[in-house]
Design an enzyme around this catalytic site. Structure first.
Site, short mmCIF file in Angstrom:
data_model
loop_
_atom_site.label_atom_id
_atom_site.label_comp_id
_atom_site.label_asym_id
_atom_site.label_seq_id
_atom_site.Cartn_x
_atom_site.Cartn_y
_atom_site.Cartn_z
N HIS A 74 44.50 36.31 32.87
CA HIS A 74 43.63 35.53 33.76
C HIS A 74 43.12 34.27 33.04
O HIS A 74 43.03 33.19 33.64
CB HIS A 74 42.46 36.41 34.21
CG HIS A 74 41.49 35.72 35.11
ND1 HIS A 74 40.15 35.67 34.86
CD2 HIS A 74 41.67 35.03 36.26
CE1 HIS A 74 39.54 34.99 35.81
NE2 HIS A 74 40.44 34.58 36.67
N GLU A 77 45.84 31.73 33.17
CA GLU A 77 45.97 31.13 34.51
C GLU A 77 45.04 29.92 34.65
O GLU A 77 45.41 28.88 35.18
CB GLU A 77 45.64 32.17 35.58
CG GLU A 77 45.65 31.63 37.00
CD GLU A 77 44.53 32.18 37.85
OE1 GLU A 77 43.76 31.38 38.44
OE2 GLU A 77 44.41 33.42 37.94
N HIS A 78 43.81 30.07 34.16
CA HIS A 78 42.86 28.94 34.20
C HIS A 78 43.34 27.79 33.34
O HIS A 78 43.26 26.62 33.73
CB HIS A 78 41.49 29.41 33.70
CG HIS A 78 40.68 30.13 34.72
ND1 HIS A 78 39.48 29.65 35.19
CD2 HIS A 78 40.88 31.30 35.37
CE1 HIS A 78 38.97 30.49 36.08
NE2 HIS A 78 39.81 31.50 36.20
N GLU A 154 32.56 33.24 36.60
CA GLU A 154 33.34 33.89 37.66
C GLU A 154 33.12 35.39 37.64
O GLU A 154 32.94 36.03 38.69
CB GLU A 154 34.82 33.56 37.48
CG GLU A 154 35.72 34.13 38.55
CD GLU A 154 37.19 33.81 38.32
OE1 GLU A 154 38.02 34.22 39.15
OE2 GLU A 154 37.51 33.16 37.30
#
Length: 461
Positions: A74, A77-78, A154
């Site tokens: 994850h 991905e950012h 997040e």
């Protein structure tokens, strides 16, 4: 197209016509890159996705040879949006904003996808920018630390949402210590501990030609797409002349799952309790997936479903109530959700379990079966009006299923499902260990009666 079309990894070219005269083509390049397109007549837009079969389940603890990678998928991905040697993060954003396009990414449990939706004339730009991001991300140290803060925010946002908390704990409860039970985004501890070196190693190990699957749906010419993609990947540093075989698909044999807790309670000062009750389900390639779709439609999808009628319409116990049945390569779930007043939580949990038992014991009616078929047919047809859905279908077919089934084939399989099939599957699910997760202003005592009906094991967190 009659029946599903197999997608062998060793077959270089495939071409066939799917429902609605859509033209599907697939090329496996000598480097191992796989390219799939679905040309849809009359479409003016196009959606493109760059996929790798790497998700949160593929992360691991630190060992003698590797650093810990929890949360790296994850995190990465950012970071791929934060700039390359030829584009800044702002350049990437402007590329799509300037043409009214959409671009984003998602990390899932078994894959990661970077995608964009644009007008057909802007597909070359989308392929160019996504290729640059995919091959040449800098993972700049300053951006790395900045993005760590973004991801922590997040996770905090998700942690403040009782429904998100319930969902994460539900996967943990049903799947136990299986890697699919871990949260996709990691947790604050793993994100704070993540290092640029570990994420960079994760990037280099999993973002290679043999890992890449590109799927495009809408107004697309396959030969031109392959040429543009090959040119873009080469310009950004990949040597596609080096031969390589695509990475093998995951094993689809059902995993042996260790039963999780029967009851998980997370106390929160909320007006509602978020309830999730369920059992291990079916893997994505199980022959009964069509039966599961029908069962889910009858049981908890839509306002005529049994859960909606029993819990909301007849008793007024919840506003939101439904069922769901995700399937992965070697595991799956069948779950039921309801949001209700704390005083009603035990009653609602017992009702959900009882209703599934009723299907297992008495089956469903021919009329319910007919309605479910109509619901699934209509929903599937409407979803395929969107090139996003078609692009995602291609990715799932290539990465997980190993076959492509068009709308006609999907509906043919649904039409073969019988009332006996639905009852047999419900009976199978009822025999599996149940887990109940409750997040809200409730406690063990309020749910004890429901838990007594589920299993003798209680684990309050």
């Amino acid at each position: 197209m009659n029946g599903a079309v197999d997608l062998p990894l060793g077959q270089a070219e495939l071409s066939f016509t799917a429902a609605g005269d859509a033209r599907v083509r697939r090329s496996v390049l000598p480097s191992g890159v796989r390219v799939l397109s679905e040309q849809v007549p009359g479409s003016r837009s196009v959606t493109v996705g760059f996929w790798v079969a790497v998700g949160s389940r593929d992360e691991h603890h630190a060992d003698a040879a590797h650093p810990a990678t929890y949360g790296s998928t994850h995190f990465l991905e950012h970071l791929l949006f934060k700039g390359t040697s030829s584009r800044t993060a702002l350049d990437i954003a402007i590329s799509f904003d300037a043409v009214g396009g959409e671009h984003n990414a998602l990390t899932a449990k078994e894959y990661t996808c970077y995608y964009a939706k644009v007008q057909d004339r802007d597909l070359p730009m989308a392929v160019e920018v996504l290729s640059d991001m995919f091959t040449s991300s800098l993972l700049d140290p300053v951006e790395f630390d900045n993005e760590r803060g973004v991801i922590l925010e997040e996770l905090s946002m998700a942690g403040d949402d009782p429904a998100d908390v319930a969902n994460e704990r539900f996967f943990e409860a049903v799947l136990g210590d299986h890697p699919l039970g871990r949260p996709i985004g990691g947790d604050p501890e793993t994100i704070r501990a993540a290092t640029r070196e570990a994420v960079l190693a994760h990037y280099r190990a999993n973002y290679r030609p043999q890992d890449l699957v590109v799927t495009v749906a809408g107004a697309v010419d396959h030969d031109r797409l392959v040429a543009e993609l090959t040119g873009a990947l080469t310009r950004h540093g990949w040597d596609l002349s080096v031969e390589g075989a695509p990475v093998e698909r995951r094993d689809t044999g059902p995993a042996r799952l260790a039963a999780g807790p029967a009851l998980t309670v997370v106390a929160r000062p909320t007006e509602q309790v978020n309830l999730l009750l369920g059992v291990p389900g079916l893997v994505a390639t199980d022959d009964r997936r069509s039966t599961m779709s029908v069962l889910n439609a009858i049981f908890g999808s839509g306002m005529s479903s049994r859960l909606f009628q029993q819990v909301r319409e007849r008793r007024g116990l919840a506003y939101a109530v439904y069922s769901f049945a995700p399937g992965y390569s070697d595991a799956g779930l069948f779950g039921m959700y309801a949001g209700c007043a704390p005083a009603k939580a035990g009653t609602v949990a017992a009702l959900m379990r009882t209703e599934l038992e009723r299907v297992a014991e008495h089956g469903v009616t021919a009329d319910e079966l007919r309605r479910a078929g109509g619901q699934l047919a209509g929903a599937s047809a409407l979803a395929l009006e969107d090139s996003d859905t078609r692009m995602s279908r291609l990715g799932r077919a290539e990465l997980t299923l190993g076959e492509f089934a068009d709308l006609d084939e999907a509906l043919r399989r649904i039409a073969l499902v019988t009332v006996d099939d639905v009852q047999a599957l419900a009976a199978d699910l009822v025999a599996r260990p149940f887990s109940l997760v409750a997040v809200g202003a409730t406690d063990e005592a309020a749910l004890h009666g429901a838990v007594d009906e589920i299993a003798p094991r209680i684990d309050v967190a």
